[in-house]
Design an enzyme around this catalytic site. Sequence first.
Site, short mmCIF file in Angstrom:
data_model
loop_
_atom_site.label_atom_id
_atom_site.label_comp_id
_atom_site.label_asym_id
_atom_site.label_seq_id
_atom_site.Cartn_x
_atom_site.Cartn_y
_atom_site.Cartn_z
N ASN A 16 -15.83 -22.38 47.63
CA ASN A 16 -15.67 -22.58 46.09
C ASN A 16 -14.84 -23.65 45.40
O ASN A 16 -15.16 -24.05 44.34
CB ASN A 16 -15.11 -21.07 45.64
CG ASN A 16 -16.38 -19.96 45.40
OD1 ASN A 16 -16.98 -19.77 44.55
ND2 ASN A 16 -16.35 -19.06 46.61
N MET A 92 -7.08 -14.98 50.21
CA MET A 92 -7.02 -13.61 51.01
C MET A 92 -5.80 -12.82 50.81
O MET A 92 -5.69 -11.75 51.39
CB MET A 92 -7.57 -13.81 52.12
CG MET A 92 -9.25 -14.59 52.45
SD MET A 92 -10.16 -13.47 51.12
CE MET A 92 -11.65 -14.33 51.56
N LEU A 95 -1.50 -10.76 45.25
CA LEU A 95 -0.24 -11.45 44.74
C LEU A 95 0.53 -10.32 44.14
O LEU A 95 -0.03 -9.29 43.72
CB LEU A 95 -0.40 -12.46 43.75
CG LEU A 95 -1.12 -13.97 44.16
CD1 LEU A 95 -1.42 -14.71 43.08
CD2 LEU A 95 -0.10 -14.59 45.06
N ASN A 109 -9.79 -15.17 39.48
CA ASN A 109 -10.37 -14.78 40.65
C ASN A 109 -11.76 -14.96 40.64
O ASN A 109 -12.21 -14.20 39.78
CB ASN A 109 -9.36 -13.52 41.07
CG ASN A 109 -10.10 -13.35 42.69
OD1 ASN A 109 -9.94 -14.15 43.52
ND2 ASN A 109 -10.38 -11.91 42.62
N HIS A 111 -14.60 -13.20 42.88
CA HIS A 111 -14.78 -11.78 43.58
C HIS A 111 -16.50 -11.72 44.02
O HIS A 111 -17.17 -12.05 43.00
CB HIS A 111 -14.40 -10.62 42.82
CG HIS A 111 -14.34 -9.60 43.88
ND1 HIS A 111 -13.70 -9.23 44.80
CD2 HIS A 111 -15.45 -8.66 43.95
CE1 HIS A 111 -14.15 -8.17 45.62
NE2 HIS A 111 -15.05 -7.74 45.13
N GLU A 149 -2.10 -7.05 37.41
CA GLU A 149 -1.39 -6.21 38.61
C GLU A 149 -2.06 -5.22 39.19
O GLU A 149 -1.76 -4.85 40.21
CB GLU A 149 -0.25 -5.45 37.91
CG GLU A 149 -0.32 -4.30 37.10
CD GLU A 149 -0.82 -4.99 35.60
OE1 GLU A 149 -0.84 -6.12 35.36
OE2 GLU A 149 -0.70 -4.15 34.66
N ASP A 152 -8.37 -6.68 41.61
CA ASP A 152 -9.67 -6.94 41.21
C ASP A 152 -9.76 -6.11 39.79
O ASP A 152 -10.90 -5.79 39.37
CB ASP A 152 -10.83 -6.38 42.29
CG ASP A 152 -10.69 -7.18 43.51
OD1 ASP A 152 -10.76 -8.55 43.36
OD2 ASP A 152 -10.98 -6.78 44.56
N ALA A 181 -24.64 -17.38 42.56
CA ALA A 181 -23.61 -16.94 41.46
C ALA A 181 -22.40 -17.58 41.81
O ALA A 181 -21.70 -18.06 40.61
CB ALA A 181 -23.32 -15.31 41.88
C1 GAR Z 1 -16.10 -15.87 48.67
O1 GAR Z 1 -17.07 -15.45 48.90
C2 GAR Z 1 -14.93 -15.53 47.57
O2 GAR Z 1 -15.59 -14.82 46.70
C3 GAR Z 1 -14.46 -14.41 48.46
O3 GAR Z 1 -14.02 -15.02 49.88
C4 GAR Z 1 -15.32 -16.05 50.01
C5 GAR Z 1 -14.47 -17.22 50.20
O4 GAR Z 1 -15.03 -18.33 50.52
N1 GAR Z 1 -13.24 -13.83 47.84
C6 GAR Z 1 -12.66 -12.69 47.88
O5 GAR Z 1 -13.14 -11.73 48.70
C7 GAR Z 1 -11.26 -12.28 47.15
N2 GAR Z 1 -11.17 -11.06 47.26
P1 GAR Z 1 -14.71 -19.92 50.25
O6 GAR Z 1 -13.51 -20.22 50.83
O7 GAR Z 1 -16.00 -20.67 51.01
O8 GAR Z 1 -14.68 -20.27 48.92
#
Ligand code: GAR
Length: 200
Positions: A16, A92, A95, A109, A111, A149, A152, A181
């Site tokens: 991302n 991951m 906060l 963020n 998700h 707070e 998600d 997406a």
């Molecule tokens: C992504 O799918 C992101 O949406 C998810 O982790 C992956 C990270 O991939 N994030 C979450 O689950 C946050 N709750 P990346 O390091 O290749 O971007």
Amino acid sequence: MSTVKTAVLVSGGGTNLQALIDAKAAGKLPHVEFVSVIASRPDAYALTRAEKAGIPTYVAQRKGTTQEAFEAEILAELQKKQVQLIILAGFMSILSEDFVKRYPRRILNVHPALLPAFGGKGYYGLHVHEAALARGVKVTGATVHYVNEIADGGEIILQKAVNVEPGDTPEILQRRVMEQAEWIILPQAAELAAQTILRV
Ligand code: GAR
């Protein structure tokens, strides 16, 4: 043109982050200026991606410290770089309320599901796609939202749906959700959020 000083917080591979770097290079983020990539682990490949793009990096290690000390370290880097917008891109750690309250409508963020489905504590990374497949949904997708707070639970900025196909594994579905997406809506939402900050 004025720009918004932006930090990207990462923990892993950073695809991302790469989508953000590529969008910037393609001229699609005229109001976003990347001033720091902050990783919660020293071995996050996202750091290499940032270095290749010439963005300063910083490691605030989560392991072996308290949540308070971890956040204080992140905060110090954000303040030093005068960051106005924070993007959680595969970050991951959750906060704390204290931290989040310092940046109202200033933290985004991404998700990997259509919130409020498959969100909240425990729903991160591949686990989200495992849960979607276990529930048997035929459509999933990704969401970019402001962080508040509630895990998600913040205001939704953009969402995009992705079909689940017969025979999908969590890994296959994760890749499709990223390609169709996440990598599209995260840069779009970043530019929208930056424009909103400049208007306020
Ligand atoms: C992504 O799918 C992101 O949406 C998810 O982790 C992956 C990270 O991939 N994030 C979450 O689950 C946050 N709750 P990346 O390091 O290749 O971007």
